[in-house]
Design a protein around this motif. Structure first.
Motif, PDB file in Angstrom:
ATOM      1  N   PRO A  16       0.839  -1.200   0.000  1.00 56.23           N
ATOM      2  CA  PRO A  16       0.000   0.000   0.000  1.00 56.23           C
ATOM      3  C   PRO A  16       0.878   1.255   0.000  1.00 56.23           C
ATOM      4  O   PRO A  16       1.987   1.247   0.550  1.00 56.23           O
ATOM      5  CB  PRO A  16      -0.777  -0.120   1.320  1.00 56.23           C
ATOM      6  N   VAL A  46      -0.948  -0.670  -4.216  1.00 57.51           N
ATOM      7  CA  VAL A  46      -2.295  -0.157  -3.986  1.00 57.51           C
ATOM      8  C   VAL A  46      -2.200   1.314  -3.588  1.00 57.51           C
ATOM      9  O   VAL A  46      -1.706   1.644  -2.503  1.00 57.51           O
ATOM     10  CB  VAL A  46      -3.035  -0.954  -2.896  1.00 57.51           C
ATOM     11  N   ASN A  48      -3.570   4.354  -2.068  1.00 56.78           N
ATOM     12  CA  ASN A  48      -4.622   4.613  -1.079  1.00 56.78           C
ATOM     13  C   ASN A  48      -5.068   6.076  -1.140  1.00 56.78           C
ATOM     14  O   ASN A  48      -5.078   6.788  -0.142  1.00 56.78           O
ATOM     15  CB  ASN A  48      -4.134   4.231   0.312  1.00 56.78           C
ATOM     16  N   HIS A  68      -6.248   0.983  -7.208  1.00 52.14           N
ATOM     17  CA  HIS A  68      -6.617   2.150  -6.406  1.00 52.14           C
ATOM     18  C   HIS A  68      -7.627   1.755  -5.341  1.00 52.14           C
ATOM     19  O   HIS A  68      -8.564   0.997  -5.616  1.00 52.14           O
ATOM     20  CB  HIS A  68      -7.201   3.229  -7.324  1.00 52.14           C
ATOM     21  N   GLU A  69      -7.420   2.252  -4.121  1.00 57.03           N
ATOM     22  CA  GLU A  69      -8.384   2.079  -3.034  1.00 57.03           C
ATOM     23  C   GLU A  69      -8.673   3.449  -2.429  1.00 57.03           C
ATOM     24  O   GLU A  69      -7.817   4.021  -1.744  1.00 57.03           O
ATOM     25  CB  GLU A  69      -7.845   1.122  -1.971  1.00 57.03           C
ATOM     26  N   SER A  74      -4.486   1.574   5.538  1.00 54.93           N
ATOM     27  CA  SER A  74      -3.572   0.635   4.876  1.00 54.93           C
ATOM     28  C   SER A  74      -4.135  -0.778   4.828  1.00 54.93           C
ATOM     29  O   SER A  74      -3.798  -1.551   3.920  1.00 54.93           O
ATOM     30  CB  SER A  74      -2.215   0.634   5.586  1.00 54.93           C
ATOM     31  N   ALA A  77      -6.543  -1.095   2.040  1.00 54.86           N
ATOM     32  CA  ALA A  77      -5.734  -1.077   0.817  1.00 54.86           C
ATOM     33  C   ALA A  77      -5.126  -2.456   0.564  1.00 54.86           C
ATOM     34  O   ALA A  77      -5.096  -2.943  -0.576  1.00 54.86           O
ATOM     35  CB  ALA A  77      -4.649  -0.013   0.926  1.00 54.86           C
ATOM     36  N   ARG A  80      -7.626  -4.699  -0.864  1.00 56.09           N
ATOM     37  CA  ARG A  80      -7.824  -4.445  -2.300  1.00 56.09           C
ATOM     38  C   ARG A  80      -6.762  -5.193  -3.104  1.00 56.09           C
ATOM     39  O   ARG A  80      -7.065  -5.782  -4.151  1.00 56.09           O
ATOM     40  CB  ARG A  80      -7.737  -2.941  -2.565  1.00 56.09           C
TER      41      ARG A  80
END
Length: 305
Positions: A16, A46, A48, A68-69, A74, A77, A80
């Motif tokens: 993340p 990812v 965040n 993308h989150e 975290s 993320a 994800r």
């Protein structure tokens, strides 16, 4: 990922990131130099919801995929990243970590070394800008906020996600990270792994370097995030207001034993060092009491840090 040799497990590395392109580039560069076969691991970054354009970094690395989150945190993320991970093994690290070349190889070896292993926690070296002369904030983080992964495994049944390995089937069994937490989610998840009956191992040779925070702002953000995460977990487990109040009163008690232990700590080699360290500690102590008060009595929401 390309097709791996039959005896080599495929690995998904999940990272993340939030507004840290500079560190992320160093981390990704380190991951391209792993001794593990390149066709056998993928890197999932990812974003965040950074204000920085993370794609400017990620697109330069062939093995890396960017997702993308938008929801802050975290752990959500990482969830994800898990949603698209293809590997039988999942490896976690952070954008500000620098894995050594054999990090992935040794983490996988340790994970496969025994039956019924649920997680492996690798070694984390905290690194000051000047190793011979860390400033008071770096000293505070090294002495109070370090990552003794062997002790986390032995005493707390968890490892932090800056350096953590597991199997995808373990995640399917115990579930993802708690997406509501901003801090402490790795501990909560690790303890779920332990309660499910899996072994937990420490891997000294699976090493990452983690730069220490060296300013008041950075240390303050981390301590604020930790305080918020702990309070979120506390609030979820202690349902009554009386229980929360009693915990608050215990939280604000003067840490006399801590100050005595600090003064006698041989790592603080001079009285000047001890005084600097104690001043930072007092400043942090006041800051986290303020944050806990805001959360408990002001209806505040925990911050991501």
């Amino acid at each position: 990922m390309s097709i791996c040799p039959s005896q080599t497990p495929a690995v998904s590395i999940i990272i993340p990131v939030f507004n840290d392109n500079k560190s992320l580039e160093i981390c990704l560069l380190a991951l391209t130099k792993q001794t593990y076969p390149k066709q056998c691991y993928e890197i999932i970054v990812v974003d965040n919801n950074s204000q920085e354009d993370v794609s400017l970094v990620v697109n330069r690395f062939e093995q890396a995929t960017l997702v993308h989150e938008p929801q802050p945190g975290s752990y959500i993320a990482r969830n994800r990243g898990l949603s698209i991970a293809k590997g039988d093994i999942i490896a976690f690290t952070d954008a500000d970590c620098m894995p050594t070349p054999t990090w992935l190889e040794h983490g996988v070896i340790r994970l496969l070394s025994q039956l019924n292993v649920g997680l492996v926690a690798g070694h984390i070296d905290l690194v000051a800008q000047d190793a011979n002369n860390p400033n008071p904030f770096e000293l505070y983080e090294m002495l109070e906020l370090g990552f003794p992964q062997d002790q986390f495994i032995a005493n707390g049944h968890f490892g932090v996600t800056a350096n953590l390995f597991t199997f995808s089937h373990v995640i399917k069994t115990v579930g993802n990270f708690d997406k509501s937490l901003k801090s402490g989610g790795d501990k909560q998840w690790g303890q779920r792994v332990y309660k499910a009956g899996y072994q937990q191992l420490y891997a000294e040779n699976a090493r990452v370097k983690h730069p220490t925070r060296n300013t008041w702002e950075d240390v303050h953000r981390r301590c604020t995030r930790i305080t918020g995460g702990r309070y979120d977990i506390l609030k979820a487990t202690k349902k009554s207001q009386i229980a929360l109040l009693l915990d608050f009163l215990d939280f604000i008690k003067p840490p006399v034993r801590f100050f005595i232990r600090t003064w006698n700590d041989k790592r603080l080699q001079t009285n000047s060092r001890r005084l600097q360290y104690l001043m930072v500690t007092l400043r942090i102590r006041l800051a986290v009491i303020k944050e806990r008060t805001r959360l408990q009595f002001g209806g505040g929401v925990s911050e991501r840090g």
